[in-house]
Design a protein around this motif. Sequence first.
Motif, PDB file in Angstrom:
ATOM      1  N   ALA A   2       0.615  -1.108  -0.028  1.00 45.43           N
ATOM      2  CA  ALA A   2      -0.146  -0.060   0.120  1.00 45.43           C
ATOM      3  C   ALA A   2       0.984   1.172   0.001  1.00 45.43           C
ATOM      4  N   ILE A   3       1.888   1.339   0.886  1.00 45.80           N
ATOM      5  CA  ILE A   3       2.710   2.386   0.862  1.00 45.80           C
ATOM      6  C   ILE A   3       3.377   2.803  -0.607  1.00 45.80           C
ATOM      7  N   GLU A   4       3.943   1.630  -1.289  1.00 44.05           N
ATOM      8  CA  GLU A   4       4.482   1.644  -2.423  1.00 44.05           C
ATOM      9  C   GLU A   4       3.536   2.023  -3.697  1.00 44.05           C
ATOM     10  N   ALA A   5       2.123   1.743  -3.308  1.00 47.65           N
ATOM     11  CA  ALA A   5       0.998   2.090  -4.330  1.00 47.65           C
ATOM     12  C   ALA A   5       0.705   3.649  -4.242  1.00 47.65           C
ATOM     13  N   VAL A   6       1.041   4.297  -3.185  1.00 48.44           N
ATOM     14  CA  VAL A   6       0.909   5.734  -3.082  1.00 48.44           C
ATOM     15  C   VAL A   6       1.698   6.431  -4.292  1.00 48.44           C
ATOM     16  N   PRO A   7       1.153   7.213  -4.947  1.00 47.41           N
ATOM     17  CA  PRO A   7       1.948   7.847  -5.949  1.00 47.41           C
ATOM     18  C   PRO A   7       3.089   8.542  -5.520  1.00 47.41           C
ATOM     19  N   ARG A   8       4.284   8.210  -6.522  1.00 40.79           N
ATOM     20  CA  ARG A   8       5.564   8.797  -6.271  1.00 40.79           C
ATOM     21  C   ARG A   8       5.652  10.250  -5.868  1.00 40.79           C
ATOM     22  N   GLY A   9       4.623  11.180  -6.715  1.00 36.14           N
ATOM     23  CA  GLY A   9       4.640  12.395  -6.658  1.00 36.14           C
ATOM     24  C   GLY A   9       4.327  12.892  -5.252  1.00 36.14           C
TER      25      GLY A   9
ATOM     26  N   ALA B  88       6.423  15.709  -3.494  1.00 34.58           N
ATOM     27  CA  ALA B  88       5.852  16.836  -3.178  1.00 34.58           C
ATOM     28  C   ALA B  88       5.944  17.314  -1.660  1.00 34.58           C
ATOM     29  N   ALA B  89       6.164  16.271  -0.796  1.00 35.39           N
ATOM     30  CA  ALA B  89       6.452  16.498   0.825  1.00 35.39           C
ATOM     31  C   ALA B  89       7.821  16.734   0.752  1.00 35.39           C
ATOM     32  N   LYS B  90       8.686  16.144  -0.060  1.00 38.35           N
ATOM     33  CA  LYS B  90      10.389  16.479   0.220  1.00 38.35           C
ATOM     34  C   LYS B  90      10.289  17.848  -0.165  1.00 38.35           C
ATOM     35  N   ALA B  91       9.755  18.259  -1.146  1.00 37.04           N
ATOM     36  CA  ALA B  91       9.982  19.657  -1.628  1.00 37.04           C
ATOM     37  C   ALA B  91       9.304  20.691  -0.559  1.00 37.04           C
TER      38      ALA B  91
ATOM     39  N   LYS C 191      10.173  16.246   7.053  1.00 36.04           N
ATOM     40  CA  LYS C 191      11.184  15.345   7.385  1.00 36.04           C
ATOM     41  C   LYS C 191      10.321  13.897   7.351  1.00 36.04           C
ATOM     42  N   TYR C 192      11.146  12.842   7.389  1.00 39.40           N
ATOM     43  CA  TYR C 192      10.575  11.626   7.100  1.00 39.40           C
ATOM     44  C   TYR C 192       9.465  11.353   7.939  1.00 39.40           C
ATOM     45  N   VAL C 193       9.537  11.373   9.225  1.00 40.92           N
ATOM     46  CA  VAL C 193       8.405  11.192  10.078  1.00 40.92           C
ATOM     47  C   VAL C 193       7.138  11.982   9.626  1.00 40.92           C
ATOM     48  N   SER C 194       7.244  13.160   9.513  1.00 41.99           N
ATOM     49  CA  SER C 194       5.961  14.013   9.231  1.00 41.99           C
ATOM     50  C   SER C 194       5.603  13.627   7.633  1.00 41.99           C
ATOM     51  N   ARG C 195       6.699  13.382   6.910  1.00 41.15           N
ATOM     52  CA  ARG C 195       5.942  12.678   5.309  1.00 41.15           C
ATOM     53  C   ARG C 195       5.295  11.601   5.779  1.00 41.15           C
ATOM     54  N   MET C 196       5.792  10.579   6.255  1.00 40.05           N
ATOM     55  CA  MET C 196       4.990   9.333   6.613  1.00 40.05           C
ATOM     56  C   MET C 196       3.717   9.362   7.288  1.00 40.05           C
ATOM     57  N   LYS C 197       3.714  10.320   8.311  1.00 43.02           N
ATOM     58  CA  LYS C 197       2.793  10.248   9.136  1.00 43.02           C
ATOM     59  C   LYS C 197       1.376  11.056   8.587  1.00 43.02           C
ATOM     60  N   ASP C 198       1.818  12.329   7.788  1.00 42.62           N
ATOM     61  CA  ASP C 198       0.901  13.336   7.263  1.00 42.62           C
ATOM     62  C   ASP C 198       0.585  13.017   5.966  1.00 42.62           C
ATOM     63  N   VAL C 199       1.366  12.258   5.191  1.00 41.24           N
ATOM     64  CA  VAL C 199       1.156  12.498   3.699  1.00 41.24           C
ATOM     65  C   VAL C 199       0.662  10.905   3.194  1.00 41.24           C
ATOM     66  N   ILE C 200       1.828  10.202   3.484  1.00 40.10           N
ATOM     67  CA  ILE C 200       1.949   8.741   2.959  1.00 40.10           C
ATOM     68  C   ILE C 200       1.012   7.752   3.582  1.00 40.10           C
ATOM     69  N   LEU C 201       1.154   7.420   4.913  1.00 42.00           N
ATOM     70  CA  LEU C 201       0.600   6.492   5.557  1.00 42.00           C
ATOM     71  C   LEU C 201      -1.168   6.742   5.644  1.00 42.00           C
TER      72      LEU C 201
END
Length: 213
Positions: A104-111, A115-118, A122-132
């Motif tokens: 499921a994580i890998e199915a989230v569009p890479r964009g 965008a979160a990196k742009a 940080k990794y924790v915020s990126r995963m918690k707020d965007v990806i997960l």
Amino acid sequence: MGLNEFIFLLVGLKWTVFLSAIGFACGGITGLGVALARTSGIPVLERVTAGYIALFQGTPLLMQLFVVYYGLALMGLRLDAWVAVAIGFTLHASAYLGEIWRGAIEAVPRGQTEAAKALSLKYVSRMKDVILPQALRISLPATIGFLVQLIKGTSLAAIVGFTELARAGSIVSNQIFEPLTVFGIVGALYFAMCWPLSLYGAHLESRFAAATR
């Protein structure tokens, strides 16, 4: 079959529900760690967790429970049957849920990650707020499907003497010699637990499929 026998079956049902809940909850926590390690981009972590998943997906659950209960006892660590099956189902669930959530994580569009990196997340915020949150939505049908399988798999806990619903049915059947009646009721109780979950999973899958068209 009398009232006392039916109450005994309901006690077995209670332990089936408890075991499923503990295996799913603890396995979910561990499985999330496995999924994050599998998608971490760190080769060592990815290889170790890939081996962990392969081990538990490639061996029967019955054997895993046998090893946890009897294998640890041979090494001098004797566990109560309840503790042993809880550990066994947690390990089993963590491997399957870890792989489901990895997909499921890998199915989230890479964009989304880019965008979160742009935005300098940080990794924790990126995963918690965007990806997960997106991955959770994608994985819900498969996660519910696994929960149904886990509930039915609790019947294997009888190998270590744990009295859940299926073993309670065997005990009652051996006492009153009415196997069709007893296991008909046991089957109905399993059906009452699993069928609504299966319907809900199918509903989510069709709804998510419609949303992506």
